[in-house]
Design a protein around this motif. Structure first.
Motif, PDB file in Angstrom:
ATOM      1  N   ALA A  17      -9.269   2.851   5.064  1.00 19.76           N
ATOM      2  CA  ALA A  17      -9.282   1.430   5.373  1.00 19.76           C
ATOM      3  C   ALA A  17     -10.656   0.636   4.795  1.00 19.76           C
ATOM      4  O   ALA A  17     -10.666  -0.490   4.465  1.00 19.76           O
ATOM      5  N   THR A  18     -11.747   1.478   4.795  1.00 21.26           N
ATOM      6  CA  THR A  18     -12.783   0.968   4.282  1.00 21.26           C
ATOM      7  C   THR A  18     -12.648   0.511   2.636  1.00 21.26           C
ATOM      8  O   THR A  18     -13.220  -0.339   2.312  1.00 21.26           O
ATOM      9  N   GLU A  19     -11.933   1.225   1.987  1.00 20.25           N
ATOM     10  CA  GLU A  19     -11.681   0.887   0.603  1.00 20.25           C
ATOM     11  C   GLU A  19     -10.925  -0.389   0.444  1.00 20.25           C
ATOM     12  O   GLU A  19     -11.026  -1.028  -0.659  1.00 20.25           O
ATOM     13  N   LEU A  20     -10.019  -0.760   1.340  1.00 15.52           N
ATOM     14  CA  LEU A  20      -9.170  -1.835   1.447  1.00 15.52           C
ATOM     15  C   LEU A  20      -9.878  -3.106   2.003  1.00 15.52           C
ATOM     16  O   LEU A  20      -9.492  -4.153   1.703  1.00 15.52           O
ATOM     17  N   SER A  21     -11.050  -3.004   2.695  1.00 19.74           N
ATOM     18  CA  SER A  21     -11.504  -3.989   3.334  1.00 19.74           C
ATOM     19  C   SER A  21     -12.076  -4.999   2.477  1.00 19.74           C
ATOM     20  O   SER A  21     -11.825  -6.447   2.652  1.00 19.74           O
ATOM     21  N   SER A  22     -12.655  -4.813   1.620  1.00 21.33           N
ATOM     22  CA  SER A  22     -13.276  -5.963   0.791  1.00 21.33           C
ATOM     23  C   SER A  22     -12.370  -6.697   0.106  1.00 21.33           C
ATOM     24  O   SER A  22     -12.422  -7.839  -0.094  1.00 21.33           O
ATOM     25  N   VAL A  23     -11.320  -6.004  -0.496  1.00 27.40           N
ATOM     26  CA  VAL A  23     -10.232  -6.569  -1.344  1.00 27.40           C
ATOM     27  C   VAL A  23      -9.240  -7.402  -0.127  1.00 27.40           C
ATOM     28  O   VAL A  23      -8.820  -8.506  -0.391  1.00 27.40           O
ATOM     29  N   PRO A 107      -1.742   3.601   8.707  1.00 31.95           N
ATOM     30  CA  PRO A 107      -0.959   4.501   8.085  1.00 31.95           C
ATOM     31  C   PRO A 107       0.632   3.995   8.535  1.00 31.95           C
ATOM     32  O   PRO A 107       1.705   4.287   7.973  1.00 31.95           O
ATOM     33  N   ALA A 108       0.786   3.062   9.527  1.00 31.82           N
ATOM     34  CA  ALA A 108       2.300   2.761   9.737  1.00 31.82           C
ATOM     35  C   ALA A 108       2.782   1.795   8.753  1.00 31.82           C
ATOM     36  O   ALA A 108       4.069   1.757   8.643  1.00 31.82           O
ATOM     37  N   LEU A 109       1.957   1.412   7.774  1.00 32.05           N
ATOM     38  CA  LEU A 109       2.465   0.655   6.834  1.00 32.05           C
ATOM     39  C   LEU A 109       2.869   1.294   5.534  1.00 32.05           C
ATOM     40  O   LEU A 109       3.409   0.686   4.649  1.00 32.05           O
ATOM     41  N   GLY A 110       2.835   2.704   5.634  1.00 33.30           N
ATOM     42  CA  GLY A 110       3.094   3.413   4.764  1.00 33.30           C
ATOM     43  C   GLY A 110       2.274   3.811   3.665  1.00 33.30           C
ATOM     44  O   GLY A 110       0.971   3.370   3.595  1.00 33.30           O
ATOM     45  N   ALA A 111       2.684   4.529   2.661  1.00 38.14           N
ATOM     46  CA  ALA A 111       1.799   4.955   1.216  1.00 38.14           C
ATOM     47  C   ALA A 111       1.983   4.096   0.049  1.00 38.14           C
ATOM     48  O   ALA A 111       1.342   4.141  -0.800  1.00 38.14           O
ATOM     49  N   VAL A 112       3.000   3.273   0.159  1.00 32.20           N
ATOM     50  CA  VAL A 112       3.355   2.552  -1.297  1.00 32.20           C
ATOM     51  C   VAL A 112       3.072   0.880  -0.859  1.00 32.20           C
ATOM     52  O   VAL A 112       3.418   0.611   0.207  1.00 32.20           O
ATOM     53  N   GLY A 113       2.534   0.384  -1.772  1.00 28.58           N
ATOM     54  CA  GLY A 113       2.198  -0.987  -1.527  1.00 28.58           C
ATOM     55  C   GLY A 113       1.410  -1.475  -0.620  1.00 28.58           C
ATOM     56  O   GLY A 113       1.627  -2.567   0.250  1.00 28.58           O
ATOM     57  N   LEU A 114       0.425  -0.574  -0.359  1.00 27.14           N
ATOM     58  CA  LEU A 114      -0.365  -0.680   0.683  1.00 27.14           C
ATOM     59  C   LEU A 114      -1.196  -2.101   0.903  1.00 27.14           C
ATOM     60  O   LEU A 114      -1.507  -2.886   2.064  1.00 27.14           O
ATOM     61  N   ILE A 182      -1.056  11.166   5.644  1.00 29.87           N
ATOM     62  CA  ILE A 182      -1.576  11.946   4.582  1.00 29.87           C
ATOM     63  C   ILE A 182      -2.152  11.117   3.240  1.00 29.87           C
ATOM     64  O   ILE A 182      -3.242  11.651   2.707  1.00 29.87           O
ATOM     65  N   ARG A 183      -1.561   9.976   3.077  1.00 29.26           N
ATOM     66  CA  ARG A 183      -2.306   9.151   1.898  1.00 29.26           C
ATOM     67  C   ARG A 183      -3.799   8.917   2.249  1.00 29.26           C
ATOM     68  O   ARG A 183      -4.701   9.204   1.531  1.00 29.26           O
ATOM     69  N   ALA A 184      -4.155   8.625   3.809  1.00 30.82           N
ATOM     70  CA  ALA A 184      -5.281   8.183   4.200  1.00 30.82           C
ATOM     71  C   ALA A 184      -6.146   9.407   3.946  1.00 30.82           C
ATOM     72  O   ALA A 184      -7.509   9.382   4.056  1.00 30.82           O
ATOM     73  N   ARG A 340     -13.666  19.890   5.968  1.00 31.15           N
ATOM     74  CA  ARG A 340     -13.567  19.309   7.123  1.00 31.15           C
ATOM     75  C   ARG A 340     -13.147  17.785   6.581  1.00 31.15           C
ATOM     76  O   ARG A 340     -12.461  16.990   7.514  1.00 31.15           O
ATOM     77  N   ALA A 341     -13.363  17.401   5.462  1.00 28.77           N
ATOM     78  CA  ALA A 341     -12.792  16.017   4.785  1.00 28.77           C
ATOM     79  C   ALA A 341     -11.252  15.931   4.910  1.00 28.77           C
ATOM     80  O   ALA A 341     -10.557  14.906   4.783  1.00 28.77           O
ATOM     81  N   ALA A 342     -10.658  17.091   4.886  1.00 25.20           N
ATOM     82  CA  ALA A 342      -9.004  17.297   5.143  1.00 25.20           C
ATOM     83  C   ALA A 342      -8.617  16.934   6.621  1.00 25.20           C
ATOM     84  O   ALA A 342      -7.451  16.908   6.680  1.00 25.20           O
ATOM     85  N   ALA A 343      -9.687  16.993   7.586  1.00 21.23           N
ATOM     86  CA  ALA A 343      -9.235  16.970   8.884  1.00 21.23           C
ATOM     87  C   ALA A 343      -9.043  15.329   9.286  1.00 21.23           C
ATOM     88  O   ALA A 343     -10.003  14.823   8.870  1.00 21.23           O
ATOM     89  N   TYR A 344      -8.132  14.844  10.052  1.00 24.09           N
ATOM     90  CA  TYR A 344      -7.643  13.721   9.885  1.00 24.09           C
ATOM     91  C   TYR A 344      -8.838  12.896  10.962  1.00 24.09           C
ATOM     92  O   TYR A 344      -9.174  11.859  10.493  1.00 24.09           O
TER      93      TYR A 344
END
Length: 357
Positions: A17-23, A107-114, A182-184, A340-344
């Motif tokens: 989510a942080t990676e998307l915030s500025s965009v 995550p509910a928006l899916g992994a494509v065209g996020l 999973i994408r997140a 641990r980075a793999a833990a949600y």
């Protein structure tokens, strides 16, 4: 709310989510400025998980409202990666005009065209917040954004706070939710981060390739047994990573069990994909180097018949499986932070409230 300037706070959870915030802030500013040019829009970006999982949308709304009052914003949009559900349906978004808060479940928006989906959803939510305020002037100016609300989903339910909740279908929505989780988690980063496991796996691969007994074993085994060995090696390193780093989540609260189940599914899938990337890399490396390290004449003497292409494939397959098992030993040496980075829920434990410019 000032008619001259509207400040929208964007609170993003640590991680994807942080990676998307500025965009998202740039896209949101452009969209709102186009539809309502008479208002000066300003976006403030903050990284904050707000709540510790498991949690629900009501707790997120309350936490976001508190942040809005603290910062003096007019509206706040919370982009979370927590899986929110209502009556078994994934919650895509939640708008609460009473609190001036909008939630987007990434995550509910899916992994494509996020990016596009997030932008359209947020614009629709802001329209909903502004359209339900008592300021008729602002409400009229955003009338052109009405079509955005329909893009949030066909299923709308009244929220407990008098707002609007947008949900997805049970089957397809939950599948999209899981793929989005999973994408997140970004499983490719796990594969890159397993440096010690990769070192142990490479050492095992080289040793296996130059061992005549492995040549004979690979030639004698059928494809079914080779497949079983491969699956067993993947399961071995997956269990070693999950158990060794304590990635399996548990909760004593009945209300949070469904959410924790989704956490565990996403974490397991992330580890499996990360390990699978590692396995494929080892397989390709073994296929490329086996003809060099094991000449055809030498291999023919070892297996007792003429060498065919399938013999090298079998050798590479068995070597990769054994190397992956060797990687499981190296996985026990990995630092907890890497695994641990793999833990949600790991991202929720990151330092919160880190402002971004």
């Amino acid at each position: 709310m000032s008619a001259d300037e509207v400040v929208i706070g964007i609170i993003s959870a640590p991680g994807a989510a942080t990676e998307l915030s500025s965009v998202l802030a740039d896209d949101l500013h452009a969209e709102l400025s186009f539809h309502v040019p008479t208002v000066r829009w300003r976006e403030a970006i903050v990284v904050d998980a707000l709540v510790h999982p498991p949690s629900d949308d009501a707790a997120l709304v309350d936490a976001a409202r508190d942040r809005l009052l603290k910062e003096g914003w007019d509206l706040v949009v919370c982009v979370t990666d927590l899986p929110l559900q209502a009556h078994r349906r994934p919650v895509v978004a939640h708008a609460s005009p009473l609190h001036g808060v909008a939630l987007v479940c990434l995550p509910a928006l899916g992994a494509v065209g996020l990016r596009r989906r997030t932008r359209d959803t947020v614009v629709g939510l802001v329209r909903t917040l502004l359209g339900d305020t008592a300021d008729g002037d602002i409400s009229g100016r955003v009338a052109g954004l009405g079509r955005r609300a329909s893009q949030l989903g066909r299923n709308q339910q009244p929220g407990e706070d008098g707002g609007v909740m947008f949900t997805a279908r049970v089957l397809s929505g939950n599948l999209r939710l899981l793929t989005g989780m999973i994408r997140a988690n970004q499983p490719w980063r796990l594969a890159i981060g397993l440096s010690r496991a990769l070192t142990a796996a490479l050492a095992t691969a080289v040793l296996a390739l130059v061992t005549p007994d492995i040549w004979q074993l690979s030639a004698a085994l059928g494809w079914i047994r080779l497949s079983a060995i491969g699956l067993g090696s993947l399961a071995g390193i997956t269990i070693a990573l999950i158990a060794g780093a304590g990635l399996w989540e548990r909760t004593s609260h009945p209300a949070g069990r469904k959410q924790v189940t989704l956490f565990n599914l996403a974490t397991t899938a992330t580890v499996v994909l990360g390990v699978l990337f590692l396995y494929v890399a080892l397989l390709l490396l073994a296929l490329a180097t086996s003809p060099i390290l094991v000449p055809a004449q030498l291999l023919e003497e070892g297996i007792g018949h003429a060498v065919r292409a399938g013999d090298y494939v079998k050798l590479a397959w068995l070597t990769s499986s054994l190397a992956t098992l060797g990687g499981a030993l190296g996985a026990g040496l990995e630092s907890d932070d890497v695994v641990r980075a793999a833990a949600y829920t790991y991202r929720q434990e990151s330092p919160q409230s880190r402002p971004q410019e």
